[in-house]
Design a protein around this motif. Structure first.
Motif, PDB file in Angstrom:
ATOM      1  N   ARG A 133       0.823  -1.221   0.000  1.00 15.98           N
ATOM      2  CA  ARG A 133       0.000   0.000   0.000  1.00 15.98           C
ATOM      3  C   ARG A 133       0.850   1.262   0.000  1.00 15.98           C
ATOM      4  NH1 ARG A 133      -3.362  -3.304   3.256  1.00 15.98           N
ATOM      5  NH2 ARG A 133      -2.414  -2.544   5.191  1.00 15.98           N
ATOM      6  N   VAL A 134       2.067   1.189   0.508  1.00 16.01           N
ATOM      7  CA  VAL A 134       2.939   2.374   0.515  1.00 16.01           C
ATOM      8  C   VAL A 134       3.983   2.308  -0.602  1.00 16.01           C
ATOM      9  CG1 VAL A 134       2.574   2.820   2.970  1.00 16.01           C
ATOM     10  CG2 VAL A 134       4.494   1.360   2.257  1.00 16.01           C
ATOM     11  N   GLY A 135       3.836   1.343  -1.515  1.00 22.00           N
ATOM     12  CA  GLY A 135       4.706   1.289  -2.681  1.00 22.00           C
ATOM     13  C   GLY A 135       6.002   0.539  -2.505  1.00 22.00           C
ATOM     14  N   ASP A 136       6.127  -0.274  -1.437  1.00 25.48           N
ATOM     15  CA  ASP A 136       7.371  -0.994  -1.187  1.00 25.48           C
ATOM     16  C   ASP A 136       7.291  -2.477  -1.540  1.00 25.48           C
ATOM     17  OD1 ASP A 136       8.738   1.250  -0.253  1.00 25.48           O
ATOM     18  OD2 ASP A 136       7.987   0.980   1.790  1.00 25.48           O
ATOM     19  N   GLY A 154       7.162  -9.473  -4.499  1.00 27.53           N
ATOM     20  CA  GLY A 154       8.390  -9.231  -3.765  1.00 27.53           C
ATOM     21  C   GLY A 154       8.430  -7.802  -3.254  1.00 27.53           C
ATOM     22  N   VAL A 155       9.519  -7.490  -2.595  1.00 27.24           N
ATOM     23  CA  VAL A 155       9.725  -6.178  -1.978  1.00 27.24           C
ATOM     24  C   VAL A 155      10.714  -5.406  -2.843  1.00 27.24           C
ATOM     25  CG1 VAL A 155      10.619  -4.984   0.068  1.00 27.24           C
ATOM     26  CG2 VAL A 155       9.222  -7.059   0.322  1.00 27.24           C
ATOM     27  N   ALA A 156      10.397  -4.143  -3.119  1.00 27.78           N
ATOM     28  CA  ALA A 156      11.243  -3.290  -3.956  1.00 27.78           C
ATOM     29  C   ALA A 156      11.656  -2.066  -3.150  1.00 27.78           C
ATOM     30  CB  ALA A 156      10.493  -2.854  -5.214  1.00 27.78           C
ATOM     31  N   LEU A 157      12.956  -1.942  -2.913  1.00 23.88           N
ATOM     32  CA  LEU A 157      13.494  -0.803  -2.180  1.00 23.88           C
ATOM     33  C   LEU A 157      14.643  -0.217  -2.976  1.00 23.88           C
ATOM     34  CD1 LEU A 157      13.659  -2.343   1.428  1.00 23.88           C
ATOM     35  CD2 LEU A 157      11.856  -0.877   0.476  1.00 23.88           C
ATOM     36  N   GLY A 158      14.509   1.034  -3.366  1.00 23.93           N
ATOM     37  CA  GLY A 158      15.541   1.650  -4.179  1.00 23.93           C
ATOM     38  C   GLY A 158      15.717   0.869  -5.467  1.00 23.93           C
ATOM     39  N   THR A 159      16.953   0.453  -5.740  1.00 24.27           N
ATOM     40  CA  THR A 159      17.223  -0.374  -6.914  1.00 24.27           C
ATOM     41  C   THR A 159      17.551  -1.810  -6.494  1.00 24.27           C
ATOM     42  OG1 THR A 159      19.510   0.454  -6.913  1.00 24.27           O
ATOM     43  CG2 THR A 159      17.945   1.528  -8.406  1.00 24.27           C
ATOM     44  N   VAL A 219      23.206  -4.622  -0.880  1.00 22.18           N
ATOM     45  CA  VAL A 219      21.922  -4.153  -0.340  1.00 22.18           C
ATOM     46  C   VAL A 219      22.071  -2.786   0.301  1.00 22.18           C
ATOM     47  CG1 VAL A 219      20.196  -4.582   1.450  1.00 22.18           C
ATOM     48  CG2 VAL A 219      20.923  -6.442  -0.039  1.00 22.18           C
ATOM     49  N   ARG A 220      23.072  -2.616   1.120  1.00 23.66           N
ATOM     50  CA  ARG A 220      23.252  -1.351   1.840  1.00 23.66           C
ATOM     51  C   ARG A 220      23.357  -0.169   0.880  1.00 23.66           C
ATOM     52  NH1 ARG A 220      27.685  -3.637   6.182  1.00 23.66           N
ATOM     53  NH2 ARG A 220      26.177  -4.446   7.720  1.00 23.66           N
ATOM     54  N   THR A 221      23.994  -0.385  -0.254  1.00 22.04           N
ATOM     55  CA  THR A 221      24.145   0.686  -1.234  1.00 22.04           C
ATOM     56  C   THR A 221      22.867   0.923  -2.017  1.00 22.04           C
ATOM     57  OG1 THR A 221      26.505   0.234  -1.478  1.00 22.04           O
ATOM     58  CG2 THR A 221      25.428   1.420  -3.283  1.00 22.04           C
ATOM     59  N   HIS A 222      22.202  -0.140  -2.450  1.00 20.41           N
ATOM     60  CA  HIS A 222      21.133  -0.005  -3.440  1.00 20.41           C
ATOM     61  C   HIS A 222      19.744   0.218  -2.861  1.00 20.41           C
ATOM     62  CE1 HIS A 222      24.409  -1.418  -5.982  1.00 20.41           C
ATOM     63  NE2 HIS A 222      23.740  -0.923  -6.980  1.00 20.41           N
ATOM     64  N   VAL A 223      19.526  -0.090  -1.584  1.00 20.45           N
ATOM     65  CA  VAL A 223      18.206   0.227  -1.009  1.00 20.45           C
ATOM     66  C   VAL A 223      18.036   1.728  -0.812  1.00 20.45           C
ATOM     67  CG1 VAL A 223      17.905  -2.009   0.115  1.00 20.45           C
ATOM     68  CG2 VAL A 223      19.001  -0.126   1.385  1.00 20.45           C
ATOM     69  N   ARG A 224      19.121   2.472  -0.907  1.00 22.70           N
ATOM     70  CA  ARG A 224      19.053   3.925  -0.700  1.00 22.70           C
ATOM     71  C   ARG A 224      18.674   4.687  -1.969  1.00 22.70           C
ATOM     72  NH1 ARG A 224      24.992   4.233   2.155  1.00 22.70           N
ATOM     73  NH2 ARG A 224      24.514   3.025   4.040  1.00 22.70           N
ATOM     74  N   GLY A 225      18.650   3.997  -3.099  1.00 25.21           N
ATOM     75  CA  GLY A 225      18.371   4.668  -4.361  1.00 25.21           C
ATOM     76  C   GLY A 225      16.924   5.101  -4.493  1.00 25.21           C
ATOM     77  N   ALA A 226      16.682   5.942  -5.488  1.00 28.94           N
ATOM     78  CA  ALA A 226      15.305   6.361  -5.773  1.00 28.94           C
ATOM     79  C   ALA A 226      14.505   5.164  -6.274  1.00 28.94           C
ATOM     80  CB  ALA A 226      15.311   7.470  -6.822  1.00 28.94           C
ATOM     81  N   PRO A 227      13.238   5.051  -5.880  1.00 32.65           N
ATOM     82  CA  PRO A 227      12.434   3.912  -6.341  1.00 32.65           C
ATOM     83  C   PRO A 227      12.214   3.955  -7.845  1.00 32.65           C
ATOM     84  CG  PRO A 227      11.059   5.537  -5.207  1.00 32.65           C
ATOM     85  CD  PRO A 227      12.487   5.950  -4.986  1.00 32.65           C
ATOM     86  N   ILE A 228      12.151   2.781  -8.460  1.00 36.06           N
ATOM     87  CA  ILE A 228      11.928   2.720  -9.898  1.00 36.06           C
ATOM     88  C   ILE A 228      10.432   2.759 -10.200  1.00 36.06           C
ATOM     89  CG2 ILE A 228      14.040   1.378 -10.166  1.00 36.06           C
ATOM     90  CD1 ILE A 228      12.265  -1.074 -10.754  1.00 36.06           C
ATOM     91  N   ALA A 229      10.097   3.041 -11.458  1.00 32.96           N
ATOM     92  CA  ALA A 229       8.699   3.058 -11.886  1.00 32.96           C
ATOM     93  C   ALA A 229       8.159   1.634 -11.944  1.00 32.96           C
ATOM     94  CB  ALA A 229       8.592   3.714 -13.259  1.00 32.96           C
ATOM     95  N   TRP A 230       6.885   1.490 -11.651  1.00 36.08           N
ATOM     96  CA  TRP A 230       6.238   0.178 -11.720  1.00 36.08           C
ATOM     97  C   TRP A 230       5.038   0.244 -12.647  1.00 36.08           C
ATOM     98  CZ3 TRP A 230       8.079  -4.395 -10.262  1.00 36.08           C
ATOM     99  CH2 TRP A 230       9.252  -4.363  -9.489  1.00 36.08           C
ATOM    100  N   ARG A 231       5.321   0.646 -13.877  1.00 37.77           N
ATOM    101  CA  ARG A 231       4.309   0.654 -14.927  1.00 37.77           C
ATOM    102  C   ARG A 231       4.929   0.067 -16.180  1.00 37.77           C
ATOM    103  NH1 ARG A 231       2.054   6.034 -18.030  1.00 37.77           N
ATOM    104  NH2 ARG A 231       0.751   4.956 -19.554  1.00 37.77           N
ATOM    105  N   PHE A 232       4.430  -1.085 -16.624  1.00 37.30           N
ATOM    106  CA  PHE A 232       4.950  -1.678 -17.853  1.00 37.30           C
ATOM    107  C   PHE A 232       3.946  -2.692 -18.387  1.00 37.30           C
ATOM    108  CE2 PHE A 232       6.398  -5.865 -16.283  1.00 37.30           C
ATOM    109  CZ  PHE A 232       6.504  -5.641 -14.931  1.00 37.30           C
TER     110      PHE A 232
END
Length: 254
Positions: A133-136, A154-159, A219-232
């Motif tokens: 519900r919060v986009g994660d 699955g769970v999507a955090l950053g990249t 993980v430590r590096t890439h969970v900090r990234g901006a979230p990607i789009a989820w439209r395809f």
């Protein structure tokens, strides 16, 4: 001894997880709660829950860790043929987040070789649905003739994408959903999908093990990234079939 976590206790360092001689390699901690905040914190530290109904919540960080790099995804000749059919047949659709909880329920009821029951209980569905519900958390779904016939979540955090479970009620439908996910993540330069533990099925698709230390560093590096789009849509599958659509092209944001 595995520590018991009170609601406000942090996770112990993953290096304290039980070793291979323990009978439960990778087991890190246990708790009574599966709060969304705890779940999110777990993924940010390379930890995931896995337990049976009636057990406390068991938290894991195995070493080595099974991963799938989108660039290494293996498309067999038979799967490539299937993906071409999906692309040209209007009866096939790829949907994202059409009904996240329904995908989880389908995964819960899917038969697993050598397993009885499921760890995807009502409490687990509630916790992951809160992340959705919060986009994660997201679902990728294969539809045929207006019916959901396969999918994954699955769970999507950053990249980073942390894969959880798949199901199929039609031949290759879960592979279609996975191929769509992998192609989409490639387009957004996501380098690694967490697969948690080694299975022959994942290995056949290009999954492999890496050291936990390397996994946690990623993980430590890439969970900090901006979230990607989820439209395809299903055109992402063209990456695997020699059709139109350059792998480096980013689809429009939602």
């Amino acid at each position: 001894m595995v520590p018991w976590l009170a609601p406000d206790d942090p996770f112990p360092p993953v290096e304290r997880a039980l070793g291979i001689a323990s009978g439960a390699p990778g087991l890190l901690a246990a708790s009574a709660d599966l709060l969304p905040s705890r779940l999110l914190d777990a993924y940010r530290h390379g930890i995931f829950p896995w337990y049976s109904d009636g057990q406390p919540v068991l938290w894991w960080s195995p070493d080595p860790r099974m991963i799938l790099r989108p660039a290494e995804f293996k498309v067999s000749p038979s799967l490539k043929k299937t993906l071409k059919r999906v692309l040209r047949d209007d009866a096939w659709e790829i949907r994202v987040d059409d009904n996240f909880a329904a995908v989880m329920r389908a995964c819960a009821s899917a038969p697993r070789h050598g397993q009885r029951g499921t760890w995807i209980t009502a409490d687990v569905i509630d916790a992951y649905s809160a992340l959705h519900r919060v986009g994660d958390a997201h679902s990728v779904e294969a539809w045929h003739d207006g019916q959901r016939v396969g999918g994954l979540y699955g769970v999507a955090l950053g990249t980073m994408f942390f894969g959880e479970s798949m199901f199929a009620s039609m031949t290759d439908a879960s592979k279609i959903a996975l191929a769509a996910l992998v192609a989409h993540l490639r387009r957004h330069h996501v380098e690694l999908i967490d697969c948690q533990q080694n299975t022959a099925h994942l290995a056949s698709l290009g999954g492999r093990e890496i050291a936990r230390k390397a996994f946690i560093a990623h993980v430590r590096t890439h969970v900090r990234g901006a979230p990607i789009a989820w439209r395809f849509d299903k055109q992402v599958l063209a990456d695997w079939t020699g059709g139109h659509g350059a792998p480096g092209a980013v689809l429009p944001a939602a």
